[in-house]
Scaffold this active site. Structure first.
Site, PDB file in Angstrom:
ATOM      1  N   ALA A  24       0.841  -0.845  -0.044  1.00  0.00           N
ATOM      2  CA  ALA A  24      -0.010  -0.027  -0.083  1.00  0.00           C
ATOM      3  C   ALA A  24       0.742   1.144  -0.208  1.00  0.00           C
ATOM      4  CB  ALA A  24      -0.939   0.163   0.967  1.00  0.00           C
ATOM      5  N   THR A  35       1.384  -1.756   9.534  1.00  0.00           N
ATOM      6  CA  THR A  35       1.587  -2.868   9.445  1.00  0.00           C
ATOM      7  C   THR A  35       0.358  -3.639   9.620  1.00  0.00           C
ATOM      8  OG1 THR A  35       3.110  -3.408  10.880  1.00  0.00           O
ATOM      9  CG2 THR A  35       4.270  -2.986   8.640  1.00  0.00           C
ATOM     10  N   TYR A  60       5.568  -9.089   1.359  1.00  0.00           N
ATOM     11  CA  TYR A  60       6.453  -7.279   1.508  1.00  0.00           C
ATOM     12  C   TYR A  60       6.081  -6.725   0.141  1.00  0.00           C
ATOM     13  CZ  TYR A  60       5.910  -6.597   6.859  1.00  0.00           C
ATOM     14  OH  TYR A  60       5.969  -6.636   7.975  1.00  0.00           O
ATOM     15  N   HIS A  85      23.139  -8.731 -45.806  1.00  0.00           N
ATOM     16  CA  HIS A  85      22.778  -7.327 -45.681  1.00  0.00           C
ATOM     17  C   HIS A  85      21.855  -6.287 -46.160  1.00  0.00           C
ATOM     18  CE1 HIS A  85      26.510  -8.751 -48.173  1.00  0.00           C
ATOM     19  NE2 HIS A  85      26.070  -8.229 -49.302  1.00  0.00           N
ATOM     20  N   ASN A  93       5.447  -5.413 -47.624  1.00  0.00           N
ATOM     21  CA  ASN A  93       4.215  -5.971 -46.946  1.00  0.00           C
ATOM     22  C   ASN A  93       3.280  -4.991 -46.653  1.00  0.00           C
ATOM     23  OD1 ASN A  93       5.762  -5.317 -45.582  1.00  0.00           O
ATOM     24  ND2 ASN A  93       5.266  -6.553 -44.041  1.00  0.00           N
ATOM     25  N   SER A 143      20.489  -7.294 -55.655  1.00  0.00           N
ATOM     26  CA  SER A 143      20.132  -6.423 -54.857  1.00  0.00           C
ATOM     27  C   SER A 143      20.204  -5.429 -55.579  1.00  0.00           C
ATOM     28  CB  SER A 143      22.309  -5.967 -55.334  1.00  0.00           C
ATOM     29  OG  SER A 143      22.794  -6.689 -54.460  1.00  0.00           O
ATOM     30  N   ALA A 161      19.138  -7.499 -60.144  1.00  0.00           N
ATOM     31  CA  ALA A 161      18.980  -6.272 -59.952  1.00  0.00           C
ATOM     32  C   ALA A 161      18.645  -5.520 -59.816  1.00  0.00           C
ATOM     33  CB  ALA A 161      21.235  -6.148 -59.959  1.00  0.00           C
TER      34      ALA A 161
END
EC number: 2.7.7.23
Length: 456
Positions: free
Chosen positions: A13, A82, A103, A363, A386, A405, A423
């Site tokens: 609390a 407490t 606790y 890459h 996409n 590429s 490419a």
């Protein structure tokens, strides 16, 4: 020892003013998990019949963060100590069960220590977790007569003689439900703080002739509480050091245990090597002979035997088959899957994509919502397009395809087995098996052409 049924009360609390945060203190994380979640998990592992969470500040945030836990929420509208917190939970206690008090800001308490405390609780008495400190300033002292625990006196209420006592109260205790309710009803706030102390039940039990048994934790860190970020950071390092030690003893090679963070569960095979500054999150499985380079983050993933993940790679919710190589500087997002021997190089990102056996994307590539066959070469700069701004679409590439590429594949599109993409091509229609697809503008050449020059 045969234990009674048991319920757990977790006190959570407090506002945590010294954290200087809008987040309730117990929701601050240790090892990637809220402090209070560590305590809840320990209670559940102990087999608690019920877990009562006493809350006050930030109740909505707590309930949202812990919505998946089966908790009984107990409001403590005013923080009056407490004992007062336990009084709010008392109506839920069964007479014939044990009540364990924990606790939410003491996150490293171990199940083993709590089980020893539970086993040590005498019939009709109290089990109490205590420690001895060289400097007990600020803590409640354990008072004894002829070796028997007689009570706990808070530091502010202690005499000079009592302040010399080194054995202190951790606040963690266990007793029978019926006894606990009776003692709680007798608490008063006649003390320097004007609060109801749960610790006063120790003296009440002693006055009734009940036995109080003190148990010590295995490590002091188990009972250290958190009041500020410095204390939290120290417990984080304690926890990480313990986890690193366990892994080293189990055969995992951590190049520097002080620079490794485990924020979840790690299952591993033999001869695993992990370099510096690696973070493991969630549930991760590493197969035999896996190597992970410096600066990697691995989350909720399965990494197969003989895989190598090069530095500064991020892997999340991914499955890698055996002998895959990843990175450096790669990012595998949720749903990425690599089959045996596949390779993803630097600055490649994958999401919801499967890369087949022996296929490679070396890459500067994005592969999203894609199914890529075996022995495919993905050239540098390839992008699966996409998303059309509203919906996602899939790209399918068959076995033995060569993608040159700087290729864009505009989904939905399928490239047949054995096809070649030249490419610089933008693929907008399906490509047949063993076909060559090329869409770039024919090259022209102007002899003797001069570049523009600046006007003087």
């Amino acid at each position: 020892m045969l234990n009674n049924a048991m319920s757990v009360v977790i006190l959570a609390a407090g506002k945590g003013t010294r954290m200087y945060s809008d987040l309730p203190k117990v929701l601050h994380t240790l090892a990637g998990k809220a402090m209070v979640q560590h305590v809840i998990d320990a209670a559940n592992e102990l087999g608690a019949a019920h877990v009562h969470l006493v809350y006050g500040h930030g109740g909505d945030l707590l309930k949202q963060a812990l919505k998946d836990d089966n908790l009984n929420w107990v409001l403590q509208a005013e923080q009056l100590g407490t004992g007062h917190a336990m009084q709010q939970a008392a109506p839920f206690f069964a007479d014939d069960e044990d009540i364990l008090m924990l606790y939410g800001d003491v996150p490293l308490i171990s199940v083993e220590t709590l089980q020893r405390l539970r086993d040590a609780k005498p019939q009709g008495g109290i089990g109490l977790l205590t420690v001895k400190l060289d400097d007990p300033t600020g803590y409640g002292r354990i008072t004894r007569e002829n070796g028997k625990v007689t009570g706990i006196v808070e530091h502010k209420d202690a005499t000079d003689e009592q302040r010399q006592i080194q054995e202190i109260n951790t606040g963690i205790l266990i007793s029978n439900g019926a006894d606990m309710k009776r003692w709680l009803a007798k608490l008063t706030n006649n003390n320097a703080q004007g609060e109801y102390y749960i610790t006063d039940i120790i003296a009440l039990a002693y006055q009734e002739g009940r036995e109080i048994v003190a148990v010590h934790p295995q490590r002091l860190s188990e009972v250290e509480g958190v009041n500020n970020r410095l204390q939290l950071s120290r417990l984080e390092r304690v926890y990480q050091s313990e986890q690193a030690e366990k892994l080293l003893l189990a055969g995992v090679m951590l190049r520097d245990p002080a620079r490794f963070d485990l924020r979840g569960t790690l299952t591993h095979g033999r001869d695993v090597e992990i370099d510096t500054n690696v973070i493991i999150e969630g549930n991760v499985t590493l197969g035999h002979r896996v190597k992970i380079g410096t600066g990697c983050v691995i989350k909720n993933s399965v990494i197969g035997d003989d895989c190598e993940i090069s530095p500064y790679t991020v892997v999340e919710d991914v499955n890698l088959a055996a002998a895959c190589t990843i990175g450096p500087f790669a990012r595998l997002r949720p749903g990425a899957e690599l089959l045996e021997g596949a390779h993803v190089g630097n600055f490649v990102e994958m999401k919801k994509a499967r890369l087949g056996k022996g296929s490679k994307a070396g890459h500067l590539t994005y592969l999203g919502d894609a199914e890529i066959g075996d022995n495919v070469n993905i050239g540098a700069g390839t992008i699966t397009c996409n998303y059309d701004g509203a919906n996602k679409f899939k790209t399918i590439i068959g076995d033995d395809v060569f993608v040159g590429s700087d290729t864009q594949l505009v989904a939905p599109v399928t490239v047949g087995k054995g096809a070649t993409i030249a490419a610089g091509t933008t693929v907008t229609r399906n490509v047949g098996e063993n076909a060559l697809a090329i869409s770039r503008v024919p090259q022209t050449q102007k002899e003797g052409w001069r570049r523009p020059v600046k006007k003087k």
